[in-house]
Design a protein around this motif. Structure first.
Motif, PDB file in Angstrom:
ATOM      1  N   SER A   1      -4.523  14.346  -5.268  1.00  0.00           N
ATOM      2  CA  SER A   1      -5.508  14.246  -4.196  1.00  0.00           C
ATOM      3  C   SER A   1      -6.659  13.371  -4.670  1.00  0.00           C
ATOM      4  CB  SER A   1      -6.014  15.638  -3.805  1.00  0.00           C
ATOM      5  OG  SER A   1      -6.561  16.306  -4.932  1.00  0.00           O
ATOM      6  N   ASN A   2      -7.396  12.825  -3.713  1.00  0.00           N
ATOM      7  CA  ASN A   2      -8.511  11.947  -4.059  1.00  0.00           C
ATOM      8  C   ASN A   2      -9.625  12.737  -4.742  1.00  0.00           C
ATOM      9  OD1 ASN A   2     -11.295  10.613  -3.176  1.00  0.00           O
ATOM     10  ND2 ASN A   2      -9.735   9.012  -3.248  1.00  0.00           N
ATOM     11  N   SER A   3     -10.134  12.183  -5.841  1.00  0.00           N
ATOM     12  CA  SER A   3     -11.108  12.914  -6.655  1.00  0.00           C
ATOM     13  C   SER A   3     -12.449  13.098  -5.962  1.00  0.00           C
ATOM     14  CB  SER A   3     -11.307  12.195  -7.991  1.00  0.00           C
ATOM     15  OG  SER A   3     -11.770  10.868  -7.785  1.00  0.00           O
ATOM     16  N   SER A   4     -12.792  12.240  -5.007  1.00  0.00           N
ATOM     17  CA  SER A   4     -14.083  12.365  -4.313  1.00  0.00           C
ATOM     18  C   SER A   4     -13.997  13.241  -3.072  1.00  0.00           C
ATOM     19  CB  SER A   4     -14.616  10.989  -3.911  1.00  0.00           C
ATOM     20  OG  SER A   4     -15.000  10.256  -5.037  1.00  0.00           O
ATOM     21  N   SER A   5     -12.944  13.037  -2.300  1.00  0.00           N
ATOM     22  CA  SER A   5     -12.830  13.741  -1.017  1.00  0.00           C
ATOM     23  C   SER A   5     -11.884  14.928  -1.057  1.00  0.00           C
ATOM     24  CB  SER A   5     -12.359  12.767   0.064  1.00  0.00           C
ATOM     25  OG  SER A   5     -11.050  12.295  -0.239  1.00  0.00           O
ATOM     26  N   GLY A   6     -11.004  14.960  -2.061  1.00  0.00           N
ATOM     27  CA  GLY A   6      -9.969  15.988  -2.103  1.00  0.00           C
ATOM     28  C   GLY A   6      -8.850  15.743  -1.116  1.00  0.00           C
TER      29      GLY A   6
ATOM     30  N   TYR B   1       0.288  -7.174  -8.802  1.00  0.00           N
ATOM     31  CA  TYR B   1      -0.554  -6.321  -9.625  1.00  0.00           C
ATOM     32  C   TYR B   1      -0.813  -5.023  -8.866  1.00  0.00           C
ATOM     33  CZ  TYR B   1      -1.628  -9.782 -13.259  1.00  0.00           C
ATOM     34  OH  TYR B   1      -1.549 -10.648 -14.310  1.00  0.00           O
ATOM     35  N   VAL B   2      -1.207  -3.981  -9.587  1.00  0.00           N
ATOM     36  CA  VAL B   2      -1.401  -2.671  -8.966  1.00  0.00           C
ATOM     37  C   VAL B   2      -2.787  -2.131  -9.293  1.00  0.00           C
ATOM     38  CG1 VAL B   2      -0.322  -1.478 -10.935  1.00  0.00           C
ATOM     39  CG2 VAL B   2      -0.425  -0.353  -8.695  1.00  0.00           C
ATOM     40  N   SER B   3      -3.395  -1.485  -8.288  1.00  0.00           N
ATOM     41  CA  SER B   3      -4.700  -0.848  -8.452  1.00  0.00           C
ATOM     42  C   SER B   3      -4.629   0.547  -7.852  1.00  0.00           C
ATOM     43  CB  SER B   3      -5.791  -1.662  -7.754  1.00  0.00           C
ATOM     44  OG  SER B   3      -7.031  -0.980  -7.774  1.00  0.00           O
ATOM     45  N   THR B   4      -5.325   1.505  -8.457  1.00  0.00           N
ATOM     46  CA  THR B   4      -5.361   2.866  -7.928  1.00  0.00           C
ATOM     47  C   THR B   4      -6.778   3.206  -7.478  1.00  0.00           C
ATOM     48  OG1 THR B   4      -5.690   3.736 -10.163  1.00  0.00           O
ATOM     49  CG2 THR B   4      -3.439   3.690  -9.322  1.00  0.00           C
ATOM     50  N   LEU B   5      -6.862   4.087  -6.491  1.00  0.00           N
ATOM     51  CA  LEU B   5      -8.145   4.507  -5.942  1.00  0.00           C
ATOM     52  C   LEU B   5      -8.615   5.757  -6.672  1.00  0.00           C
ATOM     53  CD1 LEU B   5     -10.287   4.004  -3.724  1.00  0.00           C
ATOM     54  CD2 LEU B   5      -8.951   5.514  -2.238  1.00  0.00           C
ATOM     55  N   LYS B   6      -9.721   5.646  -7.384  1.00  0.00           N
ATOM     56  CA  LYS B   6     -10.334   6.775  -8.062  1.00  0.00           C
ATOM     57  C   LYS B   6     -11.598   7.149  -7.286  1.00  0.00           C
ATOM     58  CE  LYS B   6      -7.477   7.071 -11.565  1.00  0.00           C
ATOM     59  NZ  LYS B   6      -6.586   8.245 -11.742  1.00  0.00           N
ATOM     60  N   GLY B   7     -11.511   8.220  -6.542  1.00  0.00           N
ATOM     61  CA  GLY B   7     -12.622   8.564  -5.661  1.00  0.00           C
ATOM     62  C   GLY B   7     -12.755   7.510  -4.582  1.00  0.00           C
ATOM     63  N   SER B   8     -13.888   6.836  -4.548  1.00  0.00           N
ATOM     64  CA  SER B   8     -14.102   5.766  -3.568  1.00  0.00           C
ATOM     65  C   SER B   8     -14.038   4.388  -4.220  1.00  0.00           C
ATOM     66  CB  SER B   8     -15.472   5.950  -2.896  1.00  0.00           C
ATOM     67  OG  SER B   8     -16.507   5.918  -3.869  1.00  0.00           O
ATOM     68  N   LYS B   9     -13.612   4.314  -5.476  1.00  0.00           N
ATOM     69  CA  LYS B   9     -13.638   3.060  -6.233  1.00  0.00           C
ATOM     70  C   LYS B   9     -12.225   2.635  -6.625  1.00  0.00           C
ATOM     71  CE  LYS B   9     -15.805  -0.239  -8.584  1.00  0.00           C
ATOM     72  NZ  LYS B   9     -16.622  -1.275  -7.915  1.00  0.00           N
TER      73      LYS B   9
ATOM     74  N   LEU C   1       0.858  -1.178   0.000  1.00  0.00           N
ATOM     75  CA  LEU C   1       0.000   0.000   0.000  1.00  0.00           C
ATOM     76  C   LEU C   1       0.897   1.232   0.000  1.00  0.00           C
ATOM     77  CD1 LEU C   1      -3.068   0.889   0.346  1.00  0.00           C
ATOM     78  CD2 LEU C   1      -2.492   1.202   2.767  1.00  0.00           C
ATOM     79  N   SER C   2       0.589   2.197  -0.872  1.00  0.00           N
ATOM     80  CA  SER C   2       1.347   3.446  -0.863  1.00  0.00           C
ATOM     81  C   SER C   2       1.046   4.199   0.424  1.00  0.00           C
ATOM     82  CB  SER C   2       0.985   4.293  -2.080  1.00  0.00           C
ATOM     83  OG  SER C   2      -0.380   4.659  -2.042  1.00  0.00           O
ATOM     84  N   PRO C   3       1.974   5.041   0.904  1.00  0.00           N
ATOM     85  CA  PRO C   3       1.761   5.739   2.175  1.00  0.00           C
ATOM     86  C   PRO C   3       0.483   6.565   2.227  1.00  0.00           C
ATOM     87  CG  PRO C   3       4.060   5.914   1.515  1.00  0.00           C
ATOM     88  CD  PRO C   3       3.329   5.287   0.359  1.00  0.00           C
ATOM     89  N   ASP C   4       0.042   7.102   1.066  1.00  0.00           N
ATOM     90  CA  ASP C   4      -1.175   7.912   1.077  1.00  0.00           C
ATOM     91  C   ASP C   4      -2.441   7.091   0.879  1.00  0.00           C
ATOM     92  OD1 ASP C   4      -0.976   7.219  -1.581  1.00  0.00           O
ATOM     93  OD2 ASP C   4      -0.984   9.271  -2.359  1.00  0.00           O
ATOM     94  N   GLY C   5      -2.299   5.773   0.697  1.00  0.00           N
ATOM     95  CA  GLY C   5      -3.458   4.904   0.569  1.00  0.00           C
ATOM     96  C   GLY C   5      -4.162   4.993  -0.767  1.00  0.00           C
ATOM     97  N   GLN C   6      -3.533   5.614  -1.771  1.00  0.00           N
ATOM     98  CA  GLN C   6      -4.166   5.779  -3.076  1.00  0.00           C
ATOM     99  C   GLN C   6      -3.766   4.692  -4.075  1.00  0.00           C
ATOM    100  OE1 GLN C   6      -6.416   8.613  -3.780  1.00  0.00           O
ATOM    101  NE2 GLN C   6      -6.302   8.446  -1.554  1.00  0.00           N
ATOM    102  N   THR C   7      -2.752   3.901  -3.735  1.00  0.00           N
ATOM    103  CA  THR C   7      -2.282   2.833  -4.618  1.00  0.00           C
ATOM    104  C   THR C   7      -2.141   1.551  -3.810  1.00  0.00           C
ATOM    105  OG1 THR C   7      -1.041   4.424  -5.953  1.00  0.00           O
ATOM    106  CG2 THR C   7      -0.493   2.107  -6.238  1.00  0.00           C
ATOM    107  N   MET C   8      -2.713   0.474  -4.322  1.00  0.00           N
ATOM    108  CA  MET C   8      -2.650  -0.818  -3.643  1.00  0.00           C
ATOM    109  C   MET C   8      -1.973  -1.843  -4.552  1.00  0.00           C
ATOM    110  SD  MET C   8      -5.724  -3.254  -2.107  1.00  0.00           S
ATOM    111  CE  MET C   8      -6.353  -1.946  -1.057  1.00  0.00           C
ATOM    112  N   TYR C   9      -1.156  -2.683  -3.927  1.00  0.00           N
ATOM    113  CA  TYR C   9      -0.514  -3.781  -4.643  1.00  0.00           C
ATOM    114  C   TYR C   9      -1.136  -5.091  -4.168  1.00  0.00           C
ATOM    115  CZ  TYR C   9       2.655  -0.061  -5.782  1.00  0.00           C
ATOM    116  OH  TYR C   9       3.163   1.133  -6.223  1.00  0.00           O
ATOM    117  N   VAL C  10      -1.545  -5.913  -5.105  1.00  0.00           N
ATOM    118  CA  VAL C  10      -2.220  -7.158  -4.772  1.00  0.00           C
ATOM    119  C   VAL C  10      -1.474  -8.325  -5.406  1.00  0.00           C
ATOM    120  CG1 VAL C  10      -4.461  -6.058  -4.528  1.00  0.00           C
ATOM    121  CG2 VAL C  10      -3.808  -6.979  -6.738  1.00  0.00           C
TER     122      VAL C  10
END
Length: 655
Positions: free
Chosen positions: A485-490, A269-277, A250-259
């Motif tokens: 910054s997160n697109s949903s929460s900023g 594999y890598v996934s990014t957080l777009k808003g809440s998804k 997990l990236s320190p800011d919680g916006q990128t996850m490795y699975v």
């Protein structure tokens, strides 16, 4: 005389009854209890079917009632001990191996080894060493001898490690996180607000059971509140599928996850957080994922270095090793580099975590001076890039069993890991480590990082914005990391290791950028700053403060640390060719009005001259010095006077 004889006979009968004699399940040994004997024998037969099939959990369900009926059968106690030996709660094997050995010292040619392990796992290191040493005398194979000598050394390590107990509180995260099944691999955002982990609990996606009799892996999440961690919930698709899905980084800011995906021998594999998804995971890179098994990844706080575990035997020092890969400005990962000694050992390293300070590496290894199984170690990188000799985190954090999947918050006060302990809810549980600010013997080591967090919004209506965040090393005029910054929460989180003069810039098309300055000494201790940013739209009258403009003391000459900020101003002006601006200089109230007016105007002119040198037309730029006539803070404190000494950018025309 008759009374004396009766007493002697009673004593003899008591001694015979209390002596441990290897007792078979026969009616002659249990007169009048034929039904109980037959029931016990039936249970043993049923248990044997599971035992010899390797299903030790179900074998115990049948063995234990029989053992309760007859606790003095060497073969049954040995089998029960062996079931526990192969379970998660391995330490429970000891009492049954001890009983089996007392009843029959030749019950199995490896009984001394099993006894040694039982003592070892129960912290009885001296007894374990004795059993290991006696067993060693029976071995002829050099590889087996080396393995037993290694266990003896682990016992010696345990004796030394337990002489100095670590001051730490170890807390089971409780029923909101842990279940009777396996929970492991905890990862937290650097501010400790979100927790992600892997579980093999009932109710997993697809509700399928794997070949090992357990449910498939799924990823779960929880948020931290004043009452503690909220009830964990399944993170859902597309991260969780009907197959195994595990979080490994997990990236320190919680916006990128490795699975972890069970593909090509096991890949990251890598996934990014777009808003809440969360987005569908993608293969991180062919340079990282080879034909070998890749797992457990950790991203550095500048988003440029990925540390991960690989079984790349052609490049490994031992078995599984820690590797790292660096990312270029185009987002491409380099070929893996073995992190080398002294971190990697001749044995296995199974997980890795880099602290947000960028210099402290935590990892689990069954090499080095482990006290048994995998222990957690720490190594610190010096200014020359050399890693220190790994340091065992000590007891009670480490145990003679496996202690793995360590992650820690930026503050260094709270860490999380997977362990097997007597207070556990199930097979593996997640625990929190709470470190005091001071331990019993000395001040806790400094955490050399500043955590900056907050939200980015539209200054007019408060709408959260997905904005670009750049971190610049002002002394080198070099962008060292970029975020969004997160697109949903900023919301955003950045970590700034001590020892640099940082510029933080927040930008978005259609808005003026916002800047902050953090000049952190190399000894700057941990601090958490909440800075909410309100971006202003590009329109007449909008003003921003340029916080990364630096002049020589009492002079108007620019310091090189100012160039990155001024280049951003020039870039805005190039993108907005109709924009006309005023650059204004401001001072505190120390000195005469004339002196400060001249100084502030001279500084404003220097900024304009720099922008002209970058190709901006002179007729688009004006400058003025306001001295101390427009303060934004009190001049009664040094902090206030520092805020008043500033350069501002004001929009005069947009067409």
């Amino acid at each position: 005389m008759k009374t004396i004889v009766s007493t002697i006979l009673l004593l003899m009968l008591f001694c015979f009854a209390s002596a441990q004699v290897d007792t078979k399940f026969t009616t002659s040994n249990f007169p009048g209890r034929a039904n109980d004997v037959n029931t016990a024998k039936s249970n043993i037969k049923a248990g044997d079917e599971f035992f010899y099939a390797g299903d030790f959990t179900n074998a115990l369900k049948y063995y234990m009632p029989a053992q309760k009926f007859n606790p003095n059968n060497s073969d049954l106690n040995y089998k029960i001990g062996y079931c526990h030996f192969n379970s998660i709660q391995k330490s429970q094997c000891l009492e049954y191996f001890e009983r089996a050995y007392k009843l029959n010292k030749t019950i199995d040619k490896r009984i001394l080894f099993y006894l040694g392990c039982g003592y070892h796992w129960n912290y009885k290191f001296a007894d374990a060493k004795k059993c290991y040493s006696d067993y060693l005398k029976t071995l002829k194979d050099k590889n087996e001898q080396a393995e037993i000598r290694r266990f003896i050394q682990q016992c010696n390590n345990g004796i030394e490690i337990m002489k100095d107990t670590v001051d730490v509180e170890i807390i089971n995260l409780g029923e909101n996180i842990n279940t009777e099944y396996r929970e492991y691999g905890p990862l937290v955002t650097s501010d400790g607000s979100k927790l992600y982990f892997t579980s093999r609990r009932k109710g997993t996606t697809g509700n399928q059971i794997a070949d090992d009799g357990m449910y498939y892996e799924d990823i779960y999440e929880s948020s931290h509140s004043l009452a503690g961690w909220t009830k964990a919930h399944n993170i859902g698709s597309p991260l969780n599928t009907k197959m195994h899905d595990a979080i490994v980084g997990l990236s320190p800011d919680g916006q990128t996850m490795y699975v972890y995906i069970d593909d090509n021998g096991g890949d990251i594999y890598v996934s990014t957080l777009k808003g809440s998804k969360w987005q569908k995971p993608k293969n991180i890179s062919e340079n990282i994922n080879r034909e070998s098994h890749e797992s457990r990844a950790c991203l550095s706080s500048d988003n440029r270095t990925l540390y991960f575990i690989s079984g790349n035997n052609s490049k490994s020092i031992g078995g599984r090793d820690i590797f790292y890969s660096t990312r270029d400005r185009s987002g491409n990962w380099s070929k893996p580099i073995n992190i080398g000694k002294p971190i990697n050992s001749e044995y296995d390293e199974c997980d890795v975590f880099i602290h947000p300070d960028g210099r402290t590496l935590y990892f689990s290894s069954n090499g080095h001076n482990t006290m048994g199984g995998y222990d957690i170690f720490k190594s610190v990188k010096d200014d020359s890039g050399n890693w220190s000799e790994p340091e065992n985190l000590g007891y009670p954090i480490n145990t003679p069993l496996d202690d793995v999947f360590f992650s820690i918050t930026a503050s260094g006060k709270n860490a999380y890991y997977t362990s097997v302990r007597p207070d556990g809810y199930g097979l593996h549980d997640i625990y929190e480590l709470k470190f005091p600010t001071k331990n019993n013997k000395q001040n806790a080591p400094k955490v050399l990082v500043t955590l900056v967090k907050g939200t980015i919004t539209d200054a007019d209506n408060g709408t959260p914005l997905e904005a670009n965040i750049e971190i610049t090393d002002n002394s080198k005029n070099e962008v060292i990391s970029t975020f969004k910054s997160n697109s949903s929460s900023g919301a955003y989180i950045v970590n700034l290791p001590s020892g640099k003069n940082y510029g933080l810039s927040v930008s978005k098309d259609g808005y003026l950028f916002h800047s902050e300055n953090f000049n952190l000494a190399d000894t700057a201790d941990f601090q958490e700053l909440v800075i909410d940013v309100q971006l202003k739209k590009i329109q007449v009258g909008t003003t921003i403060i340029l916080k990364n403009i630096f002049f020589d003391y009492n002079k108007s000459s620019l310091q090189p640390e100012s160039y990155a900020e001024l280049d951003r101003v020039a870039e805005i002006l190039k993108k907005q060719p109709n924009l006309k601006i005023e650059i204004s200089g401001h001072t505190d109230n120390q000195g005469s009005l004339k002196y400060n007016t001249d100084l502030s105007e001279s500084r404003a002119k220097t900024v304009v001259d720099y922008l002209i040198g970058k190709g901006i037309a002179e007729n688009r730029l004006t400058y003025k010095g306001y001295a101390y006539e427009k303060p934004i803070a009190t001049n009664d404190t040094e902090e206030g006077r520092s805020a008043n000494r500033r350069v501002e950018f004001k929009i005069l025309e947009t067409k």
